[in-house]
Design a protein around this motif. Structure first.
Motif, PDB file in Angstrom:
ATOM      1  N   ASP A 174       0.815  -1.217   0.000  1.00 19.28           N
ATOM      2  CA  ASP A 174       0.000   0.000   0.000  1.00 19.28           C
ATOM      3  C   ASP A 174       0.847   1.264   0.000  1.00 19.28           C
ATOM      4  O   ASP A 174       0.335   2.360  -0.179  1.00 19.28           O
ATOM      5  N   GLY A 175       2.128   1.107   0.266  1.00 24.44           N
ATOM      6  CA  GLY A 175       3.032   2.249   0.350  1.00 24.44           C
ATOM      7  C   GLY A 175       4.466   1.774   0.287  1.00 24.44           C
ATOM      8  O   GLY A 175       4.738   0.702  -0.250  1.00 24.44           O
ATOM      9  N   PRO A 176       5.371   2.539   0.862  1.00 25.26           N
ATOM     10  CA  PRO A 176       6.784   2.169   0.821  1.00 25.26           C
ATOM     11  C   PRO A 176       7.041   0.804   1.468  1.00 25.26           C
ATOM     12  O   PRO A 176       6.383   0.425   2.431  1.00 25.26           O
ATOM     13  N   ALA A 177       8.018   0.082   0.912  1.00 25.36           N
ATOM     14  CA  ALA A 177       8.445  -1.210   1.456  1.00 25.36           C
ATOM     15  C   ALA A 177       9.910  -1.411   1.102  1.00 25.36           C
ATOM     16  O   ALA A 177      10.266  -1.361  -0.084  1.00 25.36           O
ATOM     17  N   GLY A 178      10.729  -1.587   2.107  1.00 24.91           N
ATOM     18  CA  GLY A 178      12.156  -1.748   1.859  1.00 24.91           C
ATOM     19  C   GLY A 178      12.698  -0.528   1.133  1.00 24.91           C
ATOM     20  O   GLY A 178      12.394   0.601   1.516  1.00 24.91           O
ATOM     21  N   PRO A 179      13.438  -0.739   0.060  1.00 25.89           N
ATOM     22  CA  PRO A 179      14.002   0.398  -0.667  1.00 25.89           C
ATOM     23  C   PRO A 179      13.006   1.076  -1.610  1.00 25.89           C
ATOM     24  O   PRO A 179      13.315   2.097  -2.210  1.00 25.89           O
ATOM     25  N   HIS A 180      11.821   0.524  -1.711  1.00 22.60           N
ATOM     26  CA  HIS A 180      10.830   0.979  -2.694  1.00 22.60           C
ATOM     27  C   HIS A 180       9.906   2.023  -2.074  1.00 22.60           C
ATOM     28  O   HIS A 180       9.127   1.707  -1.171  1.00 22.60           O
ATOM     29  N   PRO A 181       9.953   3.270  -2.553  1.00 22.31           N
ATOM     30  CA  PRO A 181       9.235   4.369  -1.895  1.00 22.31           C
ATOM     31  C   PRO A 181       7.756   4.495  -2.253  1.00 22.31           C
ATOM     32  O   PRO A 181       7.058   5.301  -1.643  1.00 22.31           O
ATOM     33  N   ILE A 182       7.299   3.732  -3.226  1.00 19.11           N
ATOM     34  CA  ILE A 182       5.891   3.815  -3.630  1.00 19.11           C
ATOM     35  C   ILE A 182       5.326   2.400  -3.724  1.00 19.11           C
ATOM     36  O   ILE A 182       6.080   1.421  -3.731  1.00 19.11           O
ATOM     37  N   PRO A 183       3.996   2.260  -3.803  1.00 20.85           N
ATOM     38  CA  PRO A 183       3.413   0.925  -3.900  1.00 20.85           C
ATOM     39  C   PRO A 183       4.011   0.123  -5.051  1.00 20.85           C
ATOM     40  O   PRO A 183       4.314   0.659  -6.118  1.00 20.85           O
ATOM     41  N   GLN A 184       4.160  -1.172  -4.788  1.00 24.36           N
ATOM     42  CA  GLN A 184       4.746  -2.071  -5.777  1.00 24.36           C
ATOM     43  C   GLN A 184       4.428  -3.505  -5.389  1.00 24.36           C
ATOM     44  O   GLN A 184       3.953  -3.770  -4.294  1.00 24.36           O
ATOM     45  N   TYR A 185       4.689  -4.413  -6.291  1.00 19.31           N
ATOM     46  CA  TYR A 185       4.713  -5.839  -5.963  1.00 19.31           C
ATOM     47  C   TYR A 185       5.854  -6.424  -6.769  1.00 19.31           C
ATOM     48  O   TYR A 185       6.352  -5.819  -7.713  1.00 19.31           O
ATOM     49  N   GLU A 186       6.277  -7.587  -6.351  1.00 17.71           N
ATOM     50  CA  GLU A 186       7.391  -8.192  -7.060  1.00 17.71           C
ATOM     51  C   GLU A 186       7.007  -9.549  -7.601  1.00 17.71           C
ATOM     52  O   GLU A 186       6.104 -10.214  -7.090  1.00 17.71           O
ATOM     53  N   ILE A 187       7.698  -9.920  -8.650  1.00 16.34           N
ATOM     54  CA  ILE A 187       7.592 -11.276  -9.162  1.00 16.34           C
ATOM     55  C   ILE A 187       9.002 -11.857  -9.190  1.00 16.34           C
ATOM     56  O   ILE A 187       9.982 -11.132  -9.344  1.00 16.34           O
ATOM     57  N   HIS A 188       9.086 -13.153  -8.984  1.00 14.78           N
ATOM     58  CA  HIS A 188      10.358 -13.875  -9.029  1.00 14.78           C
ATOM     59  C   HIS A 188      10.267 -14.833 -10.212  1.00 14.78           C
ATOM     60  O   HIS A 188       9.241 -15.494 -10.399  1.00 14.78           O
ATOM     61  N   TYR A 189      11.333 -14.931 -10.952  1.00 17.07           N
ATOM     62  CA  TYR A 189      11.317 -15.778 -12.137  1.00 17.07           C
ATOM     63  C   TYR A 189      12.741 -16.147 -12.509  1.00 17.07           C
ATOM     64  O   TYR A 189      13.712 -15.619 -11.951  1.00 17.07           O
ATOM     65  N   LEU A 190      12.859 -17.066 -13.433  1.00 15.97           N
ATOM     66  CA  LEU A 190      14.156 -17.472 -13.939  1.00 15.97           C
ATOM     67  C   LEU A 190      14.534 -16.610 -15.145  1.00 15.97           C
ATOM     68  O   LEU A 190      13.664 -16.097 -15.850  1.00 15.97           O
ATOM     69  N   LYS A 191      15.827 -16.472 -15.369  1.00 15.75           N
ATOM     70  CA  LYS A 191      16.310 -15.650 -16.478  1.00 15.75           C
ATOM     71  C   LYS A 191      15.700 -16.083 -17.808  1.00 15.75           C
ATOM     72  O   LYS A 191      15.459 -15.259 -18.686  1.00 15.75           O
ATOM     73  N   SER A 192      15.388 -17.350 -17.936  1.00 12.33           N
ATOM     74  CA  SER A 192      14.788 -17.843 -19.179  1.00 12.33           C
ATOM     75  C   SER A 192      13.444 -17.181 -19.473  1.00 12.33           C
ATOM     76  O   SER A 192      12.988 -17.178 -20.612  1.00 12.33           O
ATOM     77  N   ALA A 193      12.806 -16.582 -18.464  1.00 12.95           N
ATOM     78  CA  ALA A 193      11.523 -15.895 -18.655  1.00 12.95           C
ATOM     79  C   ALA A 193      11.691 -14.389 -18.813  1.00 12.95           C
ATOM     80  O   ALA A 193      10.705 -13.668 -18.978  1.00 12.95           O
ATOM     81  N   LEU A 194      12.936 -13.890 -18.779  1.00 10.22           N
ATOM     82  CA  LEU A 194      13.193 -12.450 -18.790  1.00 10.22           C
ATOM     83  C   LEU A 194      12.542 -11.737 -19.972  1.00 10.22           C
ATOM     84  O   LEU A 194      11.894 -10.701 -19.797  1.00 10.22           O
ATOM     85  N   GLY A 195      12.660 -12.271 -21.169  1.00  9.81           N
ATOM     86  CA  GLY A 195      12.072 -11.627 -22.350  1.00  9.81           C
ATOM     87  C   GLY A 195      10.564 -11.513 -22.260  1.00  9.81           C
ATOM     88  O   GLY A 195       9.992 -10.456 -22.528  1.00  9.81           O
ATOM     89  N   GLY A 196       9.900 -12.579 -21.846  1.00 10.82           N
ATOM     90  CA  GLY A 196       8.450 -12.555 -21.728  1.00 10.82           C
ATOM     91  C   GLY A 196       7.967 -11.644 -20.619  1.00 10.82           C
ATOM     92  O   GLY A 196       6.989 -10.911 -20.789  1.00 10.82           O
ATOM     93  N   VAL A 197       8.657 -11.657 -19.492  1.00  8.85           N
ATOM     94  CA  VAL A 197       8.301 -10.781 -18.369  1.00  8.85           C
ATOM     95  C   VAL A 197       8.459  -9.326 -18.780  1.00  8.85           C
ATOM     96  O   VAL A 197       7.569  -8.497 -18.574  1.00  8.85           O
ATOM     97  N   THR A 198       9.591  -9.011 -19.379  1.00  9.48           N
ATOM     98  CA  THR A 198       9.852  -7.640 -19.824  1.00  9.48           C
ATOM     99  C   THR A 198       8.798  -7.173 -20.821  1.00  9.48           C
ATOM    100  O   THR A 198       8.288  -6.057 -20.716  1.00  9.48           O
ATOM    101  N   ALA A 199       8.444  -8.025 -21.761  1.00 11.70           N
ATOM    102  CA  ALA A 199       7.441  -7.655 -22.767  1.00 11.70           C
ATOM    103  C   ALA A 199       6.086  -7.360 -22.120  1.00 11.70           C
ATOM    104  O   ALA A 199       5.427  -6.378 -22.476  1.00 11.70           O
TER     105      ALA A 199
END
Length: 131
Positions: A49-74
């Protein structure tokens, strides 16, 4: 571990007017975790809902393998949201700075809260939903 198995994060940032786009993108990542789908998306976090760790605004994270980098980025680029994409190494500071790639306009992170080099706590907890 092969290079394709290298672990990555993406932090998806959003403001109040981008919340629906962020939820829609998150739903796409969650759908990619269903049986028979992309096994390279390992974890989709809950939005903050707000800052978390080094992130000053709302965010969420996803974890993935490098093999998915192109699809995630797209998918992130198509959403129009901004994101910080980075590998997970033993250097949390470098992961969030010199090794990171921004999609969209970068934001200033609070790097003072990151783990010191060689003590990246992100690796042991990678893929777990309890942090």
């Amino acid at each position: 571990m092969t290079d394709a198995d290298a672990q990555y994060h993406a932090h998806i940032y959003f403001g109040p007017d981008e919340k629906q786009a962020a939820e829609d993108l998150r739903a796409k990542f969650i759908a990619s975790q269903t049986p028979g789908s992309d096994p390279h998306i390992l974890f989709v976090g809950h939005p903050t809902d707000g800052p978390a760790g080094p992130h000053p605004i709302p965010q969420y994270e996803i974890h993935y393998l490098k093999s998915a980098l192109g699809g995630v980025t797209a998918l992130i680029e198509e959403s129009g949201l901004r994101a910080l994409v980075h590998p997970l190494t033993l250097d949390d500071l470098a992961d969030h700075t010199s090794l990171a790639h921004w999609i969209g306009e970068p934001i200033d992170l609070d790097v003072t809260v990151l783990d010191p080099p060689g003590v990246n706590q992100g690796i042991p907890r990678f893929g777990r939903a309890d942090f």
